[in-house]
Write an enzyme that holds these catalytic residues in place. Structure first.
Site, PDB file in Angstrom:
ATOM      1  CD  GLN A 150      47.363  40.250  56.897  1.00  0.00           C
ATOM      2  OE1 GLN A 150      48.312  40.980  56.637  1.00  0.00           O
ATOM      3  NE2 GLN A 150      46.400  40.033  56.028  1.00  0.00           N
ATOM      4  CD  GLU A 201      54.667  45.896  56.681  1.00  0.00           C
ATOM      5  OE1 GLU A 201      54.784  46.301  57.859  1.00  0.00           O
ATOM      6  OE2 GLU A 201      54.917  46.608  55.709  1.00  0.00           O
TER       7      GLU A 201
END
Lengths: 323, 750
Positions: B635, B702
């Site tokens: 990620q 994120e």
């Protein structure tokens, strides 16, 4: 995509016969199929030329003859090309992706159409796609568009790499057509838009590219410099193909061609004349750029291409004249 | 002491249960269980289900920007071979649903609000027939009622509003602070629109069974999506089932339902047979969701010691009229740095372009890159190291609001990142390092992203054979949900991963959080943990020990004075099924919760052409417990790749004459390709954050993008001395200020 028929031609004669009856030739299809999906191109009849056997690279006197169906990948990997015409290999490898280069062909690549976003969008005005509809790019988003060779009707670039190298190498396009064979120097092959941007090149209806001929190797230092927004898989903002021979610290011979700068692969003999017999220097490079760009005209978002071309030329010449 | 199972998360769960477990799978860098299916092409994505009798629909997009569809010449295409129907139903959507809307977006697609809006659907036997007919379908329009809406946020007369979704933050007197400042920066930056550009285009297969609807689709938040679809069609939500076990990326674009879902459902109902609608890449770009472009003014006022006394961050974003979403640009600025005198504000310009909504890390993705570039400008003015400037300005509580931080690893990230990256080799002035034709420079930026929890449920069944099944409608959009939910259950129940099966992405299962806002893992993961805790209580009872004393490992249970027994014995032929629930509660307000980190970038800028290439990057991140070190790292890597795109290449190019998107494909919308992505080092800083979740974990998805582009922009300046205040930093913006390439300005050559 409009419904269409697809036939396979077993040889060039069969392909020419089908084309004489209105079929459109398809080789790798890397550009044509995209255009068909978007209905920018709407052929009703396709003839595949992939089985015509025009796929070999053979010596041609002191030069080389590259069949129209030689893939970009095979051409760039050919040892003769890599040794004696490295500019061509460099240019091909600077373009597209390995997957596309495995599919795209020498003849097809020469016929690659522009990347103008308005050409690809059937809701927009485009004289190249729909003659007389206007040019939406002129006052639109024209960052990738041409600054040389434009007309009121069209400012789209020829976007490819391979043809730029071929232009600098004085290659010749060999064709067969309803009126017999033709030999078209690369410099005469692509056409500026003028008042008819629909035709990107001088091929006549029913005429088929069979090969590209490279003249004898020059032995010069060859550099293909492609400037683009990302490191790979992007069309050039400006590219420079240079083939330079130095003698005793002076430029003895040079050939320069430019991509994505003009509406066609661009070569200007005055630029080369200004460089020959001179000693390389930043001032000389500036002079050459000034000649190259004396008639350049930006349309807003692409204004930067003018100073960029000058700087890319300087960088390329600095590299190619190092000796 | 056990928390009630369905309680709101009002108090930090300090028990830290996961660290007391013995299986040792939590946090491990395990492969994703579904990975082999994905890499072998055998994971079934939305459009790939084979449904008998399914026909193909293709959306028809408006060729105008504003107006009313007055007539559709259906007959012009219905006679074509294979064409079955032209659907133009008032229930078709003209905008996609925003994330967590849980109700219908704007419908009545005949009213055209932006160029390329879907207005009809053509259905045919084959996809090619439908696409041909869709392109050929004649549509007639009349002019729109009312005043035309401008296409450009900079157009004269454009309507600018305060968004309903956020309020300005004001404190003290910023103007005065700017006047009093020993050092100050007052700069305006721009960021362009972005596309999510997920690999899998939006697609739906709709199938009716009586009055019930089954959708195979590509969505991020199924329990909300069911309600959105149902509301569009006038159904009750329990009549809709969505099946989406694999989703090929979303990045916000699949939070809410999009046009193809409703169109497919309507067509399937009208035709009485299944209908598949797959959007083309161009259609996804043109109709789904864009990140708004932003214009941001940043004011930083510092005292002689380099401490912020004032901070201003004002942003203008855009959206369609009436749309609530406004890119929350200043979201992290609220809590990141000090400066009591402050003004943080977002305004939204009403324009006619496709809907603006959530694209990965809405707010921070573009807000942090600008704030962090401005901080670099301030550090230069003060004459201190940019890392030192950041460390000097970390407040003990959130300015103005006074909220305490739940945890914050920013200093550690800056220090450990700097060490790993080799920051000490950075030159403090630009144009000092040259490698051939390239200027070399280094830059740093902080990372910050708010942490969110949303309501989630999950059911865990410990089966009589001693294996476990986890069930939730939680999606896995490529992030690793299958892996981490299985690891949580395996850890809590003392099972090796081979004994845990995870079933996701189907609304027959309990409603998980869905994938969005980096909240999927901690929300649905907490629900899984609580379900397992309830199972543990029953096992303890069966074993005859206190729940706190229960030890589960490798399928064996022991504890207290009771002899160790295999789970299978203990279960005695019975399954134990428990549903865990978590809802955000008071901890969401009583603590400032965020994930933090630091980015380091080394770039090369070509001295002649201004091309920028990233040579290497390091990111150090603290986001609470690491649930799976491999998927978490992935990620972070992905976020930093987005940062490269945001810094250097990605930009939606709109034609300001009609608002149409010019670069609506992946050839011309430039995401980074492999050659643009250098070696990236990711450092994970373990911490525990009980206020964020019972897992002690925070969101990570994120974080990796939030500020990354700032580090690259700062490195560009450090390399060549050109400060570009307009992202992306394409070479045309760098060229005019580049030094003479032939002048030898470099003190150090590599």
């Amino acid at each position: 995509m409009k419904p269409f028929t697809l036939d396979h031609a077993a040889n060039a004669a069969a392909a020419l016969s089908a084309m004489g009856q209105g079929a459109t030739a398809i080789a790798g299809g890397t550009n044509l199929v995209d255009l068909m999906k978007l209905q920018v191109a709407t052929p009703e009849r396709l003839v595949s030329i992939r089985r015509t056997g025009l796929d070999s690279i053979v010596p041609d006197g002191t030069g080389l003859r590259i069949g129209a169906l030689v893939t970009n990948a095979d051409c760039a990997a050919d040892m003769r090309v890599r040794q004696d015409w490295p500019l061509l290999a460099q240019a091909i490898l600077a373009g597209a992706s390995p997957q596309l280069r495995n599919r795209a062909t020498t003849g097809g690549n020469l016929c690659q159409r522009t990347r103008c976003g308005y050409f690809y969008d059937t809701t927009q005005a485009c004289n190249k796609r729909a003659p007389g509809s206007g040019c939406a790019a002129r006052d639109g988003f024209n960052r990738i568009h041409a600054v040389l060779g434009t007309s009121d009707a069209c400012i789209a670039t020829y976007p490819g790499d391979m043809a730029v190298a071929l232009l600098a190498l004085d290659a010749v396009v060999l064709t067969e057509g309803p009126f017999g064979p033709r030999q078209i120097p690369l410099a005469m092959f692509h056409r500026e838009p003028g008042d008819d941007p629909t035709r990107d090149n001088v091929l006549q209806p029913g005429e088929l590219i069979t090969a590209v001929r490279l003249p004898a190797p020059t032995g010069g230092t060859q550099v293909y410099r492609k400037v683009r927004d990302r490191a790979s898989y992007a069309f050039a903002l400006v590219s420079v193909a240079a083939d330079v021979t130095m003698e005793e610290g002076r430029i003895a011979r040079c050939a320069l061609a430019f991509g994505s700068l003009g509406t066609v692969p661009w070569r200007d003999s005055a630029v080369e004349a200004a460089l020959v017999v001179e000693k390389p220097s930043p001032a000389l490079f500036d002079q050459a750029a000034e000649i190259l760009l004396r008639q350049a005209r930006g349309f807003g978002a692409n204004d930067f291409k003018i100073p960029l071309a000058a700087r890319a030329l300087a960088a390329t010449l600095a590299q190619a004249t190092k000796g | 002491m056990h928390l009630p199972l369905s309680d709101m998360y009002n108090q930090p769960d300090e028990r830290n249960l996961l660290d007391q477990m013995r299986q040792g799978v939590i946090g491990q860098p395990l492969d994703r269980p579904e990975g082999p299916l994905k890499v072998s092409g055998t994971a079934t994505y939305a459009a790939e289900w084979r449904i008998d009798g399914c026909v193909e629909g293709v959306l028809v997009l408006a060729g105008i920007a504003q107006g009313q569809v007055s007539k559709i010449d259906r007959d012009a295409v219905l006679s074509r071979e294979g064409v079955i129907a032209v659907i133009a139903d008032p229930a078709m959507t003209r905008r996609p649903a925003q994330g967590m809307a849980a109700k219908a977006p704007q419908q009545d697609a005949a009213k055209v609000e932006y160029f390329g809006q879907p207005v009809a659907l053509v259905v045919a036997q084959t996809f090619e027939q439908a696409r041909d007919a869709a392109l050929a379908l004649p549509i007639h329009y009349t002019d729109a009622d009312g005043d035309p809406v401008p296409f450009d946020p900079a157009a004269p007369g454009v309507k600018v509003e305060a968004p309903s979704s956020s309020k300005p933050v004001e404190g003290g007197d910023l103007d005065q602070a700017m006047q009093n400042a020993a050092f100050s920066v007052d700069v305006e930056y721009e960021t362009p629109g972005h596309a999510s550009a997920a690999m899998e285009p939006h697609a739906t297969i709709a199938q009716w069974q009586g009055d019930s609807l089954i959708l195979h689709g590509s969505y991020q938040m199924l329990s909300y999506n069911v309600k959105e679809i149902a509301d569009c069609l006038g159904l009750s939500a329990d009549k809709v089932r969505i099946i989406a076990p694999y989703v090929g990326g979303g990045f916000g674009s699949k939070l809410g339902i999009t046009h193809e879902a409703v169109a497919a459902a309507l067509a399937a109902r009208e035709l009485g047979r299944p209908v598949r609608v797959v959007m083309s890449r161009q259609q996804v770009f043109q109709t789904v969701m864009r990140r708004s472009e932003t214009r941001q003014r940043v004011r930083l006022a510092a005292d002689p010691a380099g401490r912020l006394i004032g901070l201003g961050h004002e942003a203008l974003v855009s959206n369609l009229p009436g749309e609530k979403f406004a890119e929350p640009v200043t979201q992290a600025t609220e809590f990141l740095y000090g400066g009591e005198n402050r003004l943080l504000k977002v305004e939204v310009a009403r324009i006619s372009r496709l809907t603006a909504g959530s694209v990965r890390a809405p707010g921070e993705a573009v807000g942090m890159q600008v704030l962090e570039a401005a901080m670099d400008e301030l550090a230069e003015k003060i004459g201190i190291d940019p890392i030192e400037l950041r460390k000097r300005n970390l407040p003990s509580a959130v300015p103005v609001a006074g909220t305490p931080y739940s945890s914050r690893m920013l200093t550690q990230a800056l220090e450990q990142g700097a060490e790993a990256f080799g920051w000490s080799a950075r030159q403090d002035r630009p144009c000092q390092t040259r490698d051939g034709d390239w200027w070399i420079g280094m830059g740093v930026a902080s990372a910050a992203r708010v942490n969110m929890m949303v309501p989630a449920k999950a059911r865990v069944t410990l089966k009589a054979d001693g294996s476990a099944v986890v069930e939730s409608d939680q999606t896995d959009i490529g992030t690793g949900s299958y892996a981490i939910l299985g690891q949580i259950a395996g850890e809590m129940l003392g099972l090796p991963m081979a004994r845990v099966d995870v079933k996701l992405g189907d609304t027959v299962h309990p409603a998980g959080a869905g994938s969005g806002g980096s909240f999927g893992a901690i929300s649905t993961g907490s629900a899984v943990m609580y379900a397992c805790e309830a199972i543990r209580a029953k096992l303890a009872k069966a074993l005859g020990c206190d729940a706190d004393a229960l030890v589960l490992k490798d399928g064996m249970a022991s504890g207290g004075n009771a002899p160790a027994r295999p789970l299978r014995d203990l279960l005695n032929g019975e399954d134990i099924a428990e549903t865990g629930t978590i809802k955000p509660g008071k901890t969401a307000k009583s603590f400032s919760q965020a994930s933090y980190g630091a980015f380091f970038a080394e770039v090369a800028v070509h001295a002649f052409t201004g091309e920028v290439r990233v040579r290497r990057m390091t990111g150090a991140f603290g986001f609470g417990r690491v649930l799976n070190a491999k998927t978490a790292r992935s990620q972070c890597l992905g976020g930093m790749v987005w940062g490269i795109g945001s810094a250097l290449t990605e930009e939606l190019a709109f034609d300001t004459r009609d608002g149409h998107l010019v670069n609506h494909d992946l050839a011309e919308y430039h995401v980074p390709v492999h050659a643009d992505v250098p070696a990236i080092e990711v450092i994970l800083l373990e911490e525990r954050d009980a206020a964020a979740s019972p897992l002690q974990a925070k969101g990570v998805g994120e974080l990796g993008i939030c500020g990354a582009a700032g580090a690259i922009a700062n490195a560009v300046y450090n390399a060549c001395g050109v400060r570009v205040r307009s992202f992306p930093l394409t070479l045309d913006k760098i060229l005019p200020a580049l030094p003479d390439p032939f002048a030898s300005g470099a003190d150090t050559a590599l």
